[in-house]
Motif scaffolding. Sequence first.
Motif, mmCIF file in Angstrom:
data_model
loop_
_atom_site.group_PDB
_atom_site.id
_atom_site.type_symbol
_atom_site.label_atom_id
_atom_site.label_comp_id
_atom_site.label_asym_id
_atom_site.label_seq_id
_atom_site.Cartn_x
_atom_site.Cartn_y
_atom_site.Cartn_z
ATOM 1 N N VAL A 150 0.828 -1.206 0.000
ATOM 2 C CA VAL A 150 0.000 0.000 0.000
ATOM 3 C C VAL A 150 0.864 1.258 0.000
ATOM 4 O O VAL A 150 0.545 2.241 -0.669
ATOM 5 C CB VAL A 150 -0.951 -0.006 1.222
ATOM 6 N N GLU A 151 1.973 1.234 0.737
ATOM 7 C CA GLU A 151 2.862 2.395 0.783
ATOM 8 C C GLU A 151 3.452 2.673 -0.602
ATOM 9 O O GLU A 151 3.532 3.819 -1.033
ATOM 10 C CB GLU A 151 3.971 2.169 1.805
ATOM 11 N N LEU A 152 3.859 1.621 -1.298
ATOM 12 C CA LEU A 152 4.392 1.758 -2.653
ATOM 13 C C LEU A 152 3.331 2.321 -3.594
ATOM 14 O O LEU A 152 3.601 3.246 -4.367
ATOM 15 C CB LEU A 152 4.900 0.411 -3.169
ATOM 16 N N ALA A 153 2.127 1.795 -3.528
ATOM 17 C CA ALA A 153 1.036 2.294 -4.367
ATOM 18 C C ALA A 153 0.755 3.763 -4.064
ATOM 19 O O ALA A 153 0.530 4.562 -4.977
ATOM 20 C CB ALA A 153 -0.224 1.456 -4.157
ATOM 21 N N GLY A 154 0.800 4.124 -2.788
ATOM 22 C CA GLY A 154 0.585 5.516 -2.406
ATOM 23 C C GLY A 154 1.649 6.443 -2.982
ATOM 24 O O GLY A 154 1.345 7.544 -3.434
ATOM 25 N N MET A 155 2.901 5.979 -2.966
ATOM 26 C CA MET A 155 3.996 6.789 -3.519
ATOM 27 C C MET A 155 3.808 7.001 -5.026
ATOM 28 O O MET A 155 3.985 8.107 -5.531
ATOM 29 C CB MET A 155 5.342 6.120 -3.256
ATOM 30 N N LEU A 156 3.475 5.925 -5.725
ATOM 31 C CA LEU A 156 3.288 6.040 -7.174
ATOM 32 C C LEU A 156 2.079 6.905 -7.509
ATOM 33 O O LEU A 156 2.116 7.700 -8.455
ATOM 34 C CB LEU A 156 3.162 4.658 -7.810
ATOM 35 N N LEU A 157 1.007 6.783 -6.738
ATOM 36 C CA LEU A 157 -0.168 7.634 -6.967
ATOM 37 C C LEU A 157 0.135 9.094 -6.661
ATOM 38 O O LEU A 157 -0.357 9.992 -7.349
ATOM 39 C CB LEU A 157 -1.350 7.149 -6.133
ATOM 40 N N PHE A 158 0.945 9.341 -5.640
ATOM 41 C CA PHE A 158 1.373 10.702 -5.323
ATOM 42 C C PHE A 158 2.122 11.300 -6.514
ATOM 43 O O PHE A 158 1.838 12.419 -6.940
ATOM 44 C CB PHE A 158 2.262 10.684 -4.074
#
Length: 186
Positions: A150-158
């Motif tokens: 989830v943290e990785l997905a959040g970074m990419l979405l950011f």
Amino acid sequence: VEEGPELLADAEPLERPHDQVLPGYERGLDKLYIAVAGEDHQLVLARDLDDLQQPLSGAGTSTSSPSLSSALIAIWISFGLRFISNVSAFWLLDSRGVIVALMFMNSFLSGHLVPLNFWPEWARNLVVWLPFAGMIQIPVEVLLGKAQGVELAGMLLFQLGWAVALLLASRLLLQQAVRKVVVQGG
């Protein structure tokens, strides 16, 4: 056929591309070479074809689509910021100040000189929400495998959010700038 200034006001040159911002985003990609090398499929990023001989070494450097995606989105964010700073030339007599200010902010706020993890917590909590973090800090963290799930997905979405926001801002500013341009001469 009717002629007159009313018809010419709506005319648009055919040789000019319809979207003037997206081709710049594409041109930013031709300055970076990306390759996959070795049995463990390590990611190699280089600015010159001669540099593509040695893969990156160390833990967490195996290639993955998140690392590649993060690197490409970082290029788009960088282009968007540079495009907006250059469009300021339509309104300013000298845009060099804006460009130098952007370079200064980029050097400090992206993690280029000092990783954002070393900043005091109060400053880091502010700076990580700026687009600059998506240009250096986030791609490096993704490449090193510091974020998962989830943290990785959040970074990419950011990153993607800033890239889209800068693309839209670039288009809006360019539309406003083109309305202002007056060309004289032959």
